[in-house]
Scaffold this active site. Structure first.
Site, short mmCIF file in Angstrom:
data_model
loop_
_atom_site.label_atom_id
_atom_site.label_comp_id
_atom_site.label_asym_id
_atom_site.label_seq_id
_atom_site.Cartn_x
_atom_site.Cartn_y
_atom_site.Cartn_z
N HIS A 1 0.83 -1.21 0.00
CA HIS A 1 0.00 0.00 0.00
C HIS A 1 0.87 1.26 0.00
O HIS A 1 0.48 2.30 0.54
CB HIS A 1 -0.99 0.00 1.18
N ASP B 1 2.61 1.89 -3.17
CA ASP B 1 2.80 2.30 -4.58
C ASP B 1 1.89 3.45 -4.98
O ASP B 1 2.33 4.42 -5.59
CB ASP B 1 2.69 1.10 -5.56
N GLY C 1 -7.67 -15.16 -7.29
CA GLY C 1 -8.06 -14.62 -5.98
C GLY C 1 -7.04 -14.87 -4.89
O GLY C 1 -7.33 -14.69 -3.71
N GLY D 1 -4.22 -13.25 -4.63
CA GLY D 1 -3.43 -12.04 -4.41
C GLY D 1 -2.07 -12.11 -5.08
O GLY D 1 -1.11 -11.48 -4.63
N LEU D 2 -1.98 -12.86 -6.19
CA LEU D 2 -0.69 -13.00 -6.88
C LEU D 2 -0.72 -12.30 -8.24
O LEU D 2 0.07 -12.60 -9.13
CB LEU D 2 -0.33 -14.49 -7.03
N SER D 3 -1.67 -11.40 -8.39
CA SER D 3 -1.76 -10.55 -9.59
C SER D 3 -2.04 -11.31 -10.87
O SER D 3 -1.40 -11.09 -11.90
CB SER D 3 -0.47 -9.74 -9.80
N SER D 4 -3.03 -12.21 -10.81
CA SER D 4 -3.37 -12.92 -12.04
C SER D 4 -3.89 -11.94 -13.10
O SER D 4 -3.66 -12.14 -14.29
CB SER D 4 -4.39 -14.02 -11.76
N SER D 5 -4.53 -10.85 -12.69
CA SER D 5 -5.05 -9.93 -13.71
C SER D 5 -3.91 -9.16 -14.38
O SER D 5 -3.89 -9.01 -15.60
CB SER D 5 -6.11 -8.99 -13.14
N ASP E 1 2.19 -4.03 -9.64
CA ASP E 1 2.00 -5.37 -10.19
C ASP E 1 2.40 -5.42 -11.66
O ASP E 1 3.15 -6.30 -12.10
CB ASP E 1 0.53 -5.81 -10.05
C1 GLA Z 1 -2.66 -4.55 -5.13
C2 GLA Z 1 -2.50 -3.42 -6.13
C3 GLA Z 1 -1.09 -2.83 -6.07
C4 GLA Z 1 -0.72 -2.46 -4.64
C5 GLA Z 1 -1.02 -3.62 -3.68
C6 GLA Z 1 -0.82 -3.22 -2.25
O1 GLA Z 1 -1.84 -5.62 -5.48
O2 GLA Z 1 -2.75 -3.88 -7.44
O3 GLA Z 1 -0.99 -1.72 -6.93
O4 GLA Z 1 -1.36 -1.28 -4.25
O5 GLA Z 1 -2.34 -4.09 -3.83
O6 GLA Z 1 0.52 -2.96 -1.99
#
Ligand code: GLA
Length: 397
Positions: A39, A41, A126, A128-132, A176
Protein backbone atom coordinates in the site's frame (compact mmCIF):
# COMPACT_ATOMS: atom_id res chain seq x y z
CA UNK A 1 4.04 -25.35 -17.50
CA UNK A 2 5.42 -28.82 -18.06
CA UNK A 3 5.55 -30.60 -21.41
CA UNK A 4 2.22 -32.38 -21.08
CA UNK A 5 0.36 -29.24 -19.91
CA UNK A 6 1.87 -27.42 -22.90
CA UNK A 7 0.61 -30.17 -25.24
CA UNK A 8 -2.87 -29.96 -23.74
CA UNK A 9 -2.88 -26.18 -24.18
CA UNK A 10 -1.67 -26.50 -27.78
CA UNK A 11 -4.43 -28.97 -28.63
CA UNK A 12 -7.05 -26.76 -26.98
CA UNK A 13 -5.76 -23.76 -28.89
CA UNK A 14 -5.99 -25.62 -32.20
CA UNK A 15 -9.55 -26.73 -31.49
CA UNK A 16 -10.43 -23.09 -30.78
CA UNK A 17 -8.40 -21.66 -33.66
CA UNK A 18 -7.59 -24.20 -36.38
CA UNK A 19 -5.06 -23.16 -39.00
CA UNK A 20 -1.42 -23.12 -39.96
CA UNK A 21 1.36 -23.13 -37.43
CA UNK A 22 3.28 -20.17 -38.81
CA UNK A 23 0.70 -17.58 -37.74
CA UNK A 24 0.74 -18.71 -34.09
CA UNK A 25 2.86 -17.16 -31.35
CA UNK A 26 2.91 -17.83 -27.61
CA UNK A 27 3.74 -15.35 -24.84
CA UNK A 28 4.12 -15.65 -21.09
CA UNK A 29 3.77 -13.21 -18.20
CA UNK A 30 4.26 -14.22 -14.56
CA UNK A 31 2.34 -13.48 -11.38
CA UNK A 32 4.10 -11.56 -8.64
CA UNK A 33 4.85 -11.69 -4.96
CA UNK A 34 5.73 -8.55 -3.03
CA UNK A 35 8.34 -9.01 -0.29
CA UNK A 36 7.89 -5.61 1.37
CA UNK A 37 6.32 -2.21 0.66
CA UNK A 38 2.55 -2.73 0.75
CA UNK A 39 0.00 0.00 0.00
CA UNK A 40 2.90 2.31 -0.76
CA UNK A 41 2.80 2.30 -4.58
CA UNK A 42 -0.29 4.49 -4.99
CA UNK A 43 1.32 6.85 -2.47
CA UNK A 44 4.37 7.24 -4.73
CA UNK A 45 6.49 5.06 -2.42
CA UNK A 46 8.85 2.10 -2.63
CA UNK A 47 7.95 -1.54 -3.26
CA UNK A 48 10.09 -4.69 -3.50
CA UNK A 49 8.26 -7.36 -5.52
CA UNK A 50 9.51 -10.20 -7.69
CA UNK A 51 7.90 -12.35 -10.35
CA UNK A 52 7.07 -15.94 -9.54
CA UNK A 53 7.37 -18.87 -11.90
CA UNK A 54 3.62 -19.31 -12.21
CA UNK A 55 1.76 -17.12 -14.68
CA UNK A 56 -0.34 -16.76 -17.81
CA UNK A 57 0.32 -18.05 -21.31
CA UNK A 58 -1.29 -16.18 -24.17
CA UNK A 59 -1.56 -18.11 -27.45
CA UNK A 60 -2.37 -15.83 -30.38
CA UNK A 61 -3.15 -16.11 -34.06
CA UNK A 62 -3.53 -12.94 -36.08
CA UNK A 63 -6.82 -12.69 -37.98
CA UNK A 64 -7.51 -10.95 -41.25
CA UNK A 65 -10.51 -9.03 -39.80
CA UNK A 66 -10.76 -6.74 -36.77
CA UNK A 67 -12.43 -9.12 -34.33
CA UNK A 68 -10.82 -10.51 -31.22
CA UNK A 69 -11.95 -13.97 -30.21
CA UNK A 70 -11.00 -14.82 -26.65
CA UNK A 71 -11.09 -18.21 -24.92
CA UNK A 72 -9.44 -19.74 -21.91
CA UNK A 73 -8.70 -23.09 -20.38
CA UNK A 74 -11.01 -22.38 -17.44
CA UNK A 75 -14.11 -20.87 -19.10
CA UNK A 76 -16.53 -22.53 -21.47
CA UNK A 77 -17.50 -19.47 -23.44
CA UNK A 78 -15.68 -17.98 -26.42
CA UNK A 79 -16.07 -14.21 -26.25
CA UNK A 80 -15.93 -12.10 -29.38
CA UNK A 81 -14.92 -8.48 -28.99
CA UNK A 82 -15.37 -5.94 -31.78
CA UNK A 83 -14.06 -2.37 -32.07
CA UNK A 84 -17.57 -0.90 -31.71
CA UNK A 85 -18.18 -2.76 -28.41
CA UNK A 86 -15.09 -1.90 -26.43
CA UNK A 87 -16.58 -1.17 -23.05
CA UNK A 88 -16.59 -3.15 -19.83
CA UNK A 89 -19.23 -5.85 -19.85
CA UNK A 90 -19.60 -8.04 -16.74
CA UNK A 91 -20.98 -10.89 -18.90
CA UNK A 92 -17.59 -11.17 -20.61
CA UNK A 93 -15.82 -12.35 -17.45
CA UNK A 94 -12.04 -12.65 -17.81
CA UNK A 95 -12.23 -11.50 -21.45
CA UNK A 96 -12.71 -7.97 -20.08
CA UNK A 97 -8.99 -7.93 -19.32
CA UNK A 98 -8.20 -8.63 -22.95
CA UNK A 99 -10.79 -6.08 -24.08
CA UNK A 100 -9.27 -3.58 -21.63
CA UNK A 101 -5.82 -4.04 -23.14
CA UNK A 102 -7.20 -3.59 -26.68
CA UNK A 103 -8.99 -0.46 -25.47
CA UNK A 104 -5.80 0.92 -23.83
CA UNK A 105 -3.70 0.19 -26.94
CA UNK A 106 -6.24 1.91 -29.18
CA UNK A 107 -6.39 4.90 -26.80
CA UNK A 108 -2.66 5.23 -27.42
CA UNK A 109 -3.25 5.24 -31.17
CA UNK A 110 -2.26 1.63 -31.91
CA UNK A 111 -3.93 -0.25 -34.74
CA UNK A 112 -4.62 -3.58 -33.05
CA UNK A 113 -5.08 -6.37 -35.61
CA UNK A 114 -7.86 -8.89 -35.01
CA UNK A 115 -6.68 -12.03 -33.25
CA UNK A 116 -7.68 -15.32 -31.69
CA UNK A 117 -6.36 -15.30 -28.09
CA UNK A 118 -6.32 -18.38 -25.91
CA UNK A 119 -5.30 -17.92 -22.28
CA UNK A 120 -4.12 -20.55 -19.93
CA UNK A 121 -2.32 -20.30 -16.64
CA UNK A 122 -0.94 -21.71 -13.45
CA UNK A 123 -1.87 -18.88 -11.07
CA UNK A 124 -4.57 -19.53 -8.50
CA UNK A 125 -7.34 -16.92 -8.90
CA UNK A 126 -8.06 -14.62 -5.98
CA UNK A 127 -4.80 -15.58 -4.26
CA UNK A 128 -3.43 -12.04 -4.41
CA UNK A 129 -0.69 -13.00 -6.88
CA UNK A 130 -1.76 -10.55 -9.59
CA UNK A 131 -3.37 -12.92 -12.04
CA UNK A 132 -5.05 -9.93 -13.71
CA UNK A 133 -1.80 -7.98 -14.22
CA UNK A 134 -0.23 -11.19 -15.55
CA UNK A 135 -3.04 -11.66 -18.06
CA UNK A 136 -3.00 -8.01 -19.13
CA UNK A 137 0.76 -7.72 -19.55
CA UNK A 138 0.89 -10.99 -21.50
CA UNK A 139 -1.90 -9.74 -23.77
CA UNK A 140 -0.34 -6.30 -24.27
CA UNK A 141 3.00 -7.92 -25.12
CA UNK A 142 1.34 -10.37 -27.52
CA UNK A 143 -0.97 -7.97 -29.35
CA UNK A 144 1.71 -5.31 -29.81
CA UNK A 145 4.04 -7.93 -31.25
CA UNK A 146 1.59 -9.36 -33.75
CA UNK A 147 0.82 -5.74 -34.69
CA UNK A 148 4.52 -5.30 -35.50
CA UNK A 149 4.93 -2.37 -33.07
CA UNK A 150 6.39 -4.12 -30.01
CA UNK A 151 5.91 -2.32 -26.70
CA UNK A 152 8.87 -1.96 -24.36
CA UNK A 153 8.55 -3.55 -20.92
CA UNK A 154 7.66 -0.19 -19.34
CA UNK A 155 5.09 0.56 -22.03
CA UNK A 156 3.51 -2.87 -21.60
CA UNK A 157 3.27 -2.21 -17.85
CA UNK A 158 1.63 1.15 -18.48
CA UNK A 159 -0.85 -0.21 -21.04
CA UNK A 160 -1.81 -3.01 -18.62
CA UNK A 161 -2.21 -0.47 -15.83
CA UNK A 162 -4.42 1.73 -18.03
CA UNK A 163 -6.55 -1.34 -18.83
CA UNK A 164 -6.93 -2.20 -15.14
CA UNK A 165 -7.72 1.32 -13.90
CA UNK A 166 -9.46 2.88 -16.92
CA UNK A 167 -11.40 -0.12 -18.23
CA UNK A 168 -11.80 -2.77 -15.51
CA UNK A 169 -12.14 -0.01 -12.91
CA UNK A 170 -9.72 -1.16 -10.18
CA UNK A 171 -7.90 1.87 -8.73
CA UNK A 172 -4.62 -0.04 -8.25
CA UNK A 173 -1.07 1.30 -8.20
CA UNK A 174 1.59 0.41 -10.79
CA UNK A 175 3.56 -2.20 -8.80
CA UNK A 176 2.00 -5.37 -10.19
CA UNK A 177 2.13 -4.48 -13.87
CA UNK A 178 5.67 -3.13 -13.52
CA UNK A 179 7.17 -6.19 -11.93
CA UNK A 180 5.27 -8.59 -14.18
CA UNK A 181 6.85 -6.80 -17.15
CA UNK A 182 10.35 -6.05 -15.84
CA UNK A 183 11.24 -8.93 -13.52
CA UNK A 184 14.33 -11.11 -13.89
CA UNK A 185 14.94 -14.58 -12.40
CA UNK A 186 16.45 -14.61 -8.94
CA UNK A 187 15.91 -10.88 -8.43
CA UNK A 188 13.42 -8.51 -6.89
CA UNK A 189 12.55 -5.11 -8.27
CA UNK A 190 13.17 -2.11 -6.05
CA UNK A 191 10.77 0.40 -7.57
CA UNK A 192 9.98 3.92 -6.51
CA UNK A 193 6.40 4.07 -7.76
CA UNK A 194 6.39 7.89 -7.85
CA UNK A 195 9.45 8.48 -10.01
CA UNK A 196 9.37 4.98 -11.57
CA UNK A 197 13.11 4.71 -10.90
CA UNK A 198 13.97 1.09 -10.34
CA UNK A 199 16.76 -1.41 -9.95
CA UNK A 200 16.96 -5.17 -9.76
CA UNK A 201 18.34 -6.67 -6.57
CA UNK A 202 19.58 -10.28 -6.28
CA UNK A 203 17.38 -12.24 -3.86
CA UNK A 204 18.31 -15.90 -3.89
CA UNK A 205 19.65 -17.62 -0.80
CA UNK A 206 21.04 -21.12 -0.60
CA UNK A 207 18.71 -23.54 1.18
CA UNK A 208 15.89 -21.01 1.58
CA UNK A 209 12.51 -21.68 -0.02
CA UNK A 210 10.02 -19.07 -1.16
CA UNK A 211 6.69 -20.30 0.16
CA UNK A 212 3.35 -18.72 -0.70
CA UNK A 213 0.45 -19.69 1.51
CA UNK A 214 -2.95 -19.04 -0.02
CA UNK A 215 -5.59 -18.36 2.63
CA UNK A 216 -8.21 -19.53 0.11
CA UNK A 217 -10.32 -16.63 1.28
CA UNK A 218 -11.12 -14.91 -1.99
CA UNK A 219 -10.62 -11.18 -2.32
CA UNK A 220 -11.85 -8.82 -5.02
CA UNK A 221 -10.20 -5.46 -5.34
CA UNK A 222 -13.16 -3.87 -7.08
CA UNK A 223 -15.42 -4.18 -4.05
CA UNK A 224 -12.78 -4.51 -1.32
CA UNK A 225 -11.88 -1.68 1.06
CA UNK A 226 -8.85 -1.12 -1.19
CA UNK A 227 -10.46 1.95 -2.77
CA UNK A 228 -11.40 3.20 0.70
CA UNK A 229 -7.75 3.01 1.84
CA UNK A 230 -6.69 4.90 -1.26
CA UNK A 231 -9.22 7.65 -0.55
CA UNK A 232 -8.04 7.89 3.05
CA UNK A 233 -4.47 8.40 1.83
CA UNK A 234 -5.68 11.05 -0.63
CA UNK A 235 -7.54 12.80 2.20
CA UNK A 236 -4.35 12.88 4.29
CA UNK A 237 -2.32 14.24 1.39
CA UNK A 238 -4.98 16.91 0.73
CA UNK A 239 -4.98 18.00 4.39
CA UNK A 240 -1.18 18.28 4.48
CA UNK A 241 -1.07 20.22 1.24
CA UNK A 242 -3.75 22.61 2.49
CA UNK A 243 -1.56 23.16 5.56
CA UNK A 244 1.23 24.27 3.22
CA UNK A 245 3.29 21.08 2.89
CA UNK A 246 4.89 20.69 -0.50
CA UNK A 247 4.36 16.99 -1.13
CA UNK A 248 4.17 15.46 -4.60
CA UNK A 249 3.23 12.14 -2.94
CA UNK A 250 2.32 11.04 0.56
CA UNK A 251 5.34 8.73 0.63
CA UNK A 252 7.62 11.75 0.30
CA UNK A 253 7.05 12.22 4.04
CA UNK A 254 10.02 10.93 6.04
CA UNK A 255 9.68 9.37 9.51
CA UNK A 256 11.12 12.58 10.98
CA UNK A 257 8.12 14.51 9.57
CA UNK A 258 5.55 12.14 11.04
CA UNK A 259 4.97 13.83 14.42
CA UNK A 260 4.27 17.23 12.86
CA UNK A 261 2.09 15.73 10.12
CA UNK A 262 -0.08 13.71 12.49
CA UNK A 263 -0.82 16.90 14.50
CA UNK A 264 -2.31 18.43 11.36
CA UNK A 265 -4.37 15.38 10.47
CA UNK A 266 -5.91 15.12 13.94
CA UNK A 267 -8.16 12.13 13.04
CA UNK A 268 -6.64 9.09 14.86
CA UNK A 269 -7.61 6.59 12.15
CA UNK A 270 -5.98 8.67 9.43
CA UNK A 271 -2.99 9.13 11.74
CA UNK A 272 -2.55 5.35 11.84
CA UNK A 273 -2.91 5.06 8.08
CA UNK A 274 -0.17 7.65 7.71
CA UNK A 275 1.99 5.85 10.26
CA UNK A 276 1.84 2.74 8.09
CA UNK A 277 2.65 4.55 4.85
CA UNK A 278 5.62 6.43 6.30
CA UNK A 279 7.29 3.47 8.00
CA UNK A 280 6.42 0.88 5.39
CA UNK A 281 7.93 3.13 2.76
CA UNK A 282 11.07 3.54 4.85
CA UNK A 283 11.38 -0.24 5.25
CA UNK A 284 10.88 -0.82 1.53
CA UNK A 285 13.37 1.94 0.64
CA UNK A 286 16.11 0.45 2.82
CA UNK A 287 15.32 -3.29 2.51
CA UNK A 288 17.46 -3.76 -0.65
CA UNK A 289 20.53 -2.89 1.46
CA UNK A 290 19.68 -5.73 3.86
CA UNK A 291 19.42 -8.10 0.91
CA UNK A 292 22.75 -6.92 -0.52
CA UNK A 293 24.35 -7.42 2.91
CA UNK A 294 22.80 -10.87 3.17
CA UNK A 295 21.12 -9.87 6.45
CA UNK A 296 18.10 -12.15 6.10
CA UNK A 297 17.39 -12.17 9.78
CA UNK A 298 16.88 -8.37 9.90
CA UNK A 299 14.95 -8.58 6.64
CA UNK A 300 12.66 -11.10 8.36
CA UNK A 301 12.14 -8.68 11.26
CA UNK A 302 11.10 -5.98 8.83
CA UNK A 303 8.70 -8.30 7.03
CA UNK A 304 7.12 -9.02 10.39
CA UNK A 305 6.97 -5.29 11.21
CA UNK A 306 5.33 -4.77 7.83
CA UNK A 307 2.62 -7.32 8.59
CA UNK A 308 2.02 -5.86 12.04
CA UNK A 309 1.67 -2.39 10.57
CA UNK A 310 -0.76 -3.68 7.92
CA UNK A 311 -2.70 -5.41 10.70
CA UNK A 312 -2.77 -2.64 13.31
CA UNK A 313 -2.38 0.65 11.43
CA UNK A 314 -3.61 0.02 7.90
CA UNK A 315 -6.13 -2.69 8.92
CA UNK A 316 -6.06 -4.78 5.75
CA UNK A 317 -5.06 -8.21 7.03
CA UNK A 318 -8.05 -9.95 8.62
CA UNK A 319 -8.15 -13.04 10.83
CA UNK A 320 -7.10 -15.46 8.08
CA UNK A 321 -3.88 -13.69 7.04
CA UNK A 322 -3.07 -12.90 10.68
CA UNK A 323 -3.40 -16.55 11.61
CA UNK A 324 -1.13 -17.59 8.73
CA UNK A 325 1.58 -15.03 9.53
CA UNK A 326 1.41 -15.28 13.31
CA UNK A 327 1.59 -19.08 13.19
CA UNK A 328 4.51 -18.89 10.76
CA UNK A 329 6.48 -16.66 13.16
CA UNK A 330 6.44 -19.44 15.76
CA UNK A 331 7.73 -22.19 13.46
CA UNK A 332 11.45 -23.01 13.67
CA UNK A 333 13.13 -22.51 10.30
CA UNK A 334 10.68 -19.81 9.19
CA UNK A 335 12.89 -16.76 8.58
CA UNK A 336 10.18 -14.34 7.49
CA UNK A 337 6.46 -14.20 6.86
CA UNK A 338 3.91 -11.54 6.05
CA UNK A 339 0.80 -10.94 3.98
CA UNK A 340 1.53 -10.00 0.37
CA UNK A 341 -0.50 -7.86 -2.03
CA UNK A 342 -3.60 -5.88 -1.20
CA UNK A 343 -4.73 -7.99 1.77
CA UNK A 344 -8.39 -8.68 2.75
CA UNK A 345 -7.71 -12.33 1.86
CA UNK A 346 -5.15 -13.62 -0.61
CA UNK A 347 -1.79 -14.98 0.51
CA UNK A 348 1.20 -14.68 2.78
CA UNK A 349 4.79 -14.92 1.58
CA UNK A 350 7.35 -16.71 3.74
CA UNK A 351 11.04 -17.46 3.55
CA UNK A 352 11.58 -20.89 5.04
CA UNK A 353 14.71 -23.02 5.50
CA UNK A 354 14.36 -25.81 2.95
CA UNK A 355 14.61 -28.54 5.58
CA UNK A 356 11.71 -26.99 7.53
CA UNK A 357 9.20 -26.57 4.68
CA UNK A 358 7.29 -29.79 5.33
CA UNK A 359 6.84 -29.09 9.03
CA UNK A 360 5.91 -25.48 8.17
CA UNK A 361 3.08 -26.67 5.93
CA UNK A 362 1.90 -29.23 8.45
CA UNK A 363 1.71 -26.79 11.36
CA UNK A 364 0.14 -23.97 9.39
CA UNK A 365 -2.50 -26.30 7.94
CA UNK A 366 -3.34 -27.74 11.34
CA UNK A 367 -3.80 -24.36 13.05
CA UNK A 368 -5.63 -22.77 10.14
CA UNK A 369 -7.96 -25.68 9.55
CA UNK A 370 -8.86 -25.83 13.21
CA UNK A 371 -9.73 -22.15 13.27
CA UNK A 372 -11.52 -21.69 9.94
CA UNK A 373 -12.72 -25.16 8.99
CA UNK A 374 -10.91 -25.25 5.65
CA UNK A 375 -7.27 -25.60 4.65
CA UNK A 376 -4.87 -23.11 3.09
CA UNK A 377 -2.83 -24.18 0.07
CA UNK A 378 0.87 -23.82 -0.59
CA UNK A 379 3.00 -22.86 -3.54
CA UNK A 380 6.72 -23.47 -3.22
CA UNK A 381 8.09 -21.28 -5.95
CA UNK A 382 11.07 -19.17 -7.01
CA UNK A 383 11.72 -15.70 -8.41
CA UNK A 384 11.19 -15.98 -12.15
CA UNK A 385 11.35 -13.98 -15.38
CA UNK A 386 9.11 -11.13 -16.54
CA UNK A 387 7.03 -11.14 -19.72
CA UNK A 388 8.57 -12.87 -22.74
CA UNK A 389 7.80 -14.83 -25.86
CA UNK A 390 7.99 -18.62 -25.64
CA UNK A 391 10.22 -19.94 -28.42
CA UNK A 392 8.45 -22.14 -30.92
CA UNK A 393 10.44 -25.27 -30.07
CA UNK A 394 9.21 -24.97 -26.47
CA UNK A 395 5.51 -24.88 -27.32
CA UNK A 396 5.87 -27.52 -29.98
CA UNK A 397 5.03 -25.55 -33.13
C1 GLA B 1 -2.66 -4.55 -5.13
C2 GLA B 1 -2.50 -3.42 -6.13
C3 GLA B 1 -1.09 -2.83 -6.07
C4 GLA B 1 -0.72 -2.46 -4.64
C5 GLA B 1 -1.02 -3.62 -3.68
C6 GLA B 1 -0.82 -3.22 -2.25
O1 GLA B 1 -1.84 -5.62 -5.48
O2 GLA B 1 -2.75 -3.88 -7.44
O3 GLA B 1 -0.99 -1.72 -6.93
O4 GLA B 1 -1.36 -1.28 -4.25
O5 GLA B 1 -2.34 -4.09 -3.83
O6 GLA B 1 0.52 -2.96 -1.99
Amino acid sequence: MNGSAMRTAREAFWRFSPGDVDSVRVFFAPGRVNLIGEHTDYNGGYVLPGAIREGTWCWVRKRSDTRWRVASATEDQVVTVTPDALSYDPKRGFANYVAGVIWALRERGFEVPGADCYLTGTLPQGAGLSSSASLEVATAWALSRIAGVPLSEKEAAQVAHEAETGFVGVPCGIMDQYVVALARPGQVLSLSAGSLEHRLVPAVWPDVALVITNSNKPHHLVDSPYAARRSECEAILGALRRAGWDLPYLANLRPSDYAAAVEIIADPVLGRRLHHVVWENERARLAPDLLSDGDLSQFGEWMRASHESLRDDFEVTGAELDTLAETAWTIPGCIASRMTGAGFGGSTVSLVAEGAVEEFQRRITETYQQRFGYAPSFLITALGAGVHEIPRDEWGG
